[in-house]
Design an enzyme around this catalytic site. Structure first.
Site, short mmCIF file in Angstrom:
data_model
loop_
_atom_site.label_atom_id
_atom_site.label_comp_id
_atom_site.label_asym_id
_atom_site.label_seq_id
_atom_site.Cartn_x
_atom_site.Cartn_y
_atom_site.Cartn_z
N CYS A 196 0.85 -1.18 0.00
CA CYS A 196 0.00 0.00 0.00
C CYS A 196 0.90 1.24 0.00
O CYS A 196 1.80 1.35 0.83
CB CYS A 196 -0.85 -0.07 1.27
SG CYS A 196 -1.54 1.46 1.84
N GLU A 197 0.66 2.18 -0.91
CA GLU A 197 1.60 3.30 -1.00
C GLU A 197 1.36 4.32 0.10
O GLU A 197 2.15 5.22 0.29
CB GLU A 197 1.53 3.97 -2.37
CG GLU A 197 0.35 4.87 -2.57
CD GLU A 197 0.42 5.63 -3.89
OE1 GLU A 197 1.29 5.31 -4.72
OE2 GLU A 197 -0.39 6.54 -4.07
N HIS A 198 0.27 4.16 0.84
CA HIS A 198 -0.03 5.15 1.86
C HIS A 198 0.55 4.78 3.21
O HIS A 198 0.86 5.65 4.02
CB HIS A 198 -1.55 5.33 1.99
CG HIS A 198 -2.17 5.82 0.73
ND1 HIS A 198 -3.38 5.39 0.25
CD2 HIS A 198 -1.74 6.71 -0.19
CE1 HIS A 198 -3.66 6.00 -0.88
NE2 HIS A 198 -2.67 6.80 -1.18
N HIS A 199 0.68 3.48 3.49
CA HIS A 199 1.17 3.05 4.79
C HIS A 199 2.37 2.13 4.70
O HIS A 199 2.90 1.71 5.73
CB HIS A 199 0.06 2.32 5.58
CG HIS A 199 -1.14 3.16 5.84
ND1 HIS A 199 -2.24 3.19 5.02
CD2 HIS A 199 -1.42 4.02 6.85
CE1 HIS A 199 -3.14 4.02 5.50
NE2 HIS A 199 -2.68 4.54 6.61
N GLN A 252 -4.79 0.08 -5.18
CA GLN A 252 -5.41 -1.02 -5.90
C GLN A 252 -6.10 -0.59 -7.19
O GLN A 252 -6.07 -1.29 -8.19
CB GLN A 252 -6.40 -1.75 -4.97
CG GLN A 252 -6.85 -3.09 -5.54
CD GLN A 252 -7.77 -3.84 -4.61
OE1 GLN A 252 -7.65 -3.74 -3.40
NE2 GLN A 252 -8.68 -4.61 -5.19
N HIS A 265 -6.53 -5.80 2.67
CA HIS A 265 -5.56 -4.74 2.93
C HIS A 265 -5.14 -4.78 4.39
O HIS A 265 -5.96 -4.53 5.29
CB HIS A 265 -6.16 -3.37 2.60
CG HIS A 265 -6.32 -3.14 1.13
ND1 HIS A 265 -5.57 -2.22 0.44
CD2 HIS A 265 -7.10 -3.75 0.22
CE1 HIS A 265 -5.92 -2.25 -0.84
NE2 HIS A 265 -6.84 -3.17 -0.99
N CYS A 299 -3.43 -2.70 5.93
CA CYS A 299 -3.54 -1.39 6.57
C CYS A 299 -4.92 -1.20 7.17
O CYS A 299 -5.12 -0.37 8.04
CB CYS A 299 -3.23 -0.27 5.57
SG CYS A 299 -4.24 -0.31 4.10
#
Lengths: 258, 279
Positions: A148-151, A189, A217, A219
């Site tokens: 996940c590019e955010h977490h 995604q 996910h 996250c």
């Protein structure tokens, strides 16, 4: 022609996603950093990107031009910062179980983002064949593992890909390889789904492409909302699959999503 | 006990050295707490030997590998590494980790200034602090008020507790289910406290074998039952996403203490009651 000691302002170069060895950089003013080029390190920096091939769908293979030295530098930098992270958590990086963890974690992270080292045209390897096939081809339940590019936390699940060929078919394992190249990156995604569909669209020019991804996910499961059984589904329907609902239904039932 | 030195500085309780993490807040000074509950070492304890009073409590249960003597301190008294964190300290941790993550993002080859990655270093740092929040609590404060006197002689099983942990070798998640059973000896433990004990030990950098042992020992020391049994069955992302890349393989570890170790019938009963179904 690069002279013995040449300096280049790299604030513009940063747009090219070139990895600079921190030892070669000198800070001049507040926002200006200078790259010191000498005969020994000039080969590391491919500043003109002359050898970049035509990529599919503007694929950004950010680490494609890595030499072994650059790769080792990445590893070295990441190792030292992972050690800082361990200290920040409160752990003791000198205890027996954590001694080599920074290096292992850095190598693991480079592996999880190895999709940046290849572009799709490399992966396809010209495995496109002329075939008089008019019916749907589906490769389903391909396992994917992405970050996940955010977490920076994994998400994983299954991908099912289907396409209606138009006199050209693609090697079946190449579909799985395209999925691999795009998923081993920092991803969202929705973007992942779109990229896979567009890559196949550009490679074979079929009458239609359909991609469905269903993932859990971490996250969302391990932190945050903490919903354990929830999974996210995204899809990309191009060409005939978008316009004709019968084809879409056929794909969904063959790929067992209904 | 107080430190003899007049110059009081913050000492990282894990390494007993001045913590460089807080260099830029050199004004931060606090008196290092000395753990009063130390059992065997009190004879050797002097005010100067700051090292000896903390070094046995910080290694996440790892120290017994290096000594031949049996472990003398109890899991309940183990000092949690981040237990004394104030809000300021916590924010500094997140700030330092954000900076580290930003450089890691650059090293991967990505551009940390693109829209999707702008706040990622901070989010990743906070996520990691959450995944290691087991370091912030001690067991004693979780279980001490949920121990009840109950005339129960039969097995109590809490099964299929979801568990999410971090592999200490690769810092990659591993997750699965835990089943815990014990045979009480006039005292029972609140059921959700069993799940909380699992939470506290799993939200750390762990090795599955040590995690299993720590859960079993914590319950054994809290209520002193006739026996404790713990089974942990997990999927390891470090093995699935990388390395050997074996997708369907699961690792099972168990810890049997007391009656469960000696009596095969009790063990059988637990294994059938607490069976973990495929997930």
């Amino acid at each position: 022609m690069i002279s013995n000691c040449d300096c280049i302002n790299i604030t513009q170069g940063k747009k090219q996603n070139i990895f600079y060895n921190f030892d070669d950089i000198k800070k001049q003013e507040e926002n200006k950093e200078i790259l010191i080029l000498t005969e020994s390190n000039v080969d590391q920096y491919d500043l003109h990107n002359e050898n970049r091939r035509q990529n599919i769908s503007d694929d950004n293979a950010l680490r494609e031009n890595d030499t072994q030295t650059v790769h080792d530098n990445r590893l070295k930098t990441m190792t030292s910062f992972y050690k800082d992270i361990l200290i920040s958590i409160g752990e003791d990086p000198t205890r027996e179980g954590l001694l080599k963890t920074p290096k292992r974690a850095a190598e693991a992270m480079l592996f999880f983002t190895k999709g940046y080292e290849q572009c799709v045209s490399d992966v396809l390897n010209d495995a496109i064949f002329e075939e008089k096939c008019e019916n749907m081809v589906i490769v389903k339940d391909i396992d994917i593992y992405s970050l996940c590019e955010h977490h920076l936390v994994p998400f994983f699940g299954k991908v099912s890909v289907g396409y209606l060929p138009n006199a050209k078919v693609i090697g079946l394992s190449k579909i799985a390889r395209i999925v691999e190249v795009y998923s081993r990156r920092l991803q969202v995604q929705e973007r992942l789904t779109r990229q896979i569909a567009e890559a196949i669209q550009e490679a074979v020019q079929p009458r239609g492409v359909a991609v469905i991804i269903e993932c859990a996910h971490m996250c969302m499961v391990m932190r945050g909302a903490q919903k354990v059984n929830s999974r996210t589904t995204t899809s990309a329907m191009l060409g005939v699959f978008r316009d004709d609902h019968k084809s879409r239904e056929e794909f969904l039932s063959l790929a067992r999503f209904t | 006990m107080t430190s003899q030195s007049t110059d009081i500085v913050f000492i990282d309780s894990t390494t007993s050295r001045e913590c460089h993490l807080f260099e830029f807040t050199s004004k931060l000074r606090t008196i290092m707490k000395v753990n009063q509950d130390l059992p065997h070492d009190s004879v050797n304890l002097t005010v100067r030997s700051v090292k000896s009073c903390t070094c046995s409590n910080h290694d996440n249960g790892d120290s017994d590998r290096n000594t031949n003597a049996p472990r003398k301190y109890s899991v309940l008294d183990e000092k949690a590494l981040r237990e004394d964190d104030t809000k300021l300290v916590r924010d500094q941790r997140v700030q330092t980790m954000s900076r580290s993550y930003e450089i890691i993002l650059e090293s991967i080859g990505e551009d940390p200034t693109r829209q999707g990655l702008l706040k990622t270093p901070k989010r990743a740092a906070e996520a990691l602090v959450f995944f290691t929040k087991g370091y912030e609590q001690s067991i004693r404060e979780i279980v001490s008020d949920a121990i009840f006197d109950e005339d129960c002689e039969n097995m109590v099983v809490v099964k299929e507790i979801d568990m999410y942990s971090l592999c200490e070798h690769h810092m990659v998640p591993f997750f699965g289910k835990v089943s815990v059973g014990y045979l009480p000896n006039k005292r029972v433990l609140g059921l959700s406290k069993i799940a909380r004990i699992v939470e506290v030990f799993s939200r750390r950098l762990q090795v599955q074998e040590r995690l299993t042992r720590q859960i079993a020992e914590a319950i054994a020391e809290a209520i002193k039952p006739r026996g404790v049994a713990v089974i942990v069955e997990c999927l390891h992302m470090c093995m699935i996403m990388r390395g050997a890349q074996k997708v369907n393989s699961r690792t099972t570890t168990s810890a049997m203490l007391g009656v469960f170790r000696e009596d095969p019938k009790s063990r059988e009963e637990f294994l059938s009651l607490g069976r973990i179904n495929p997930f």
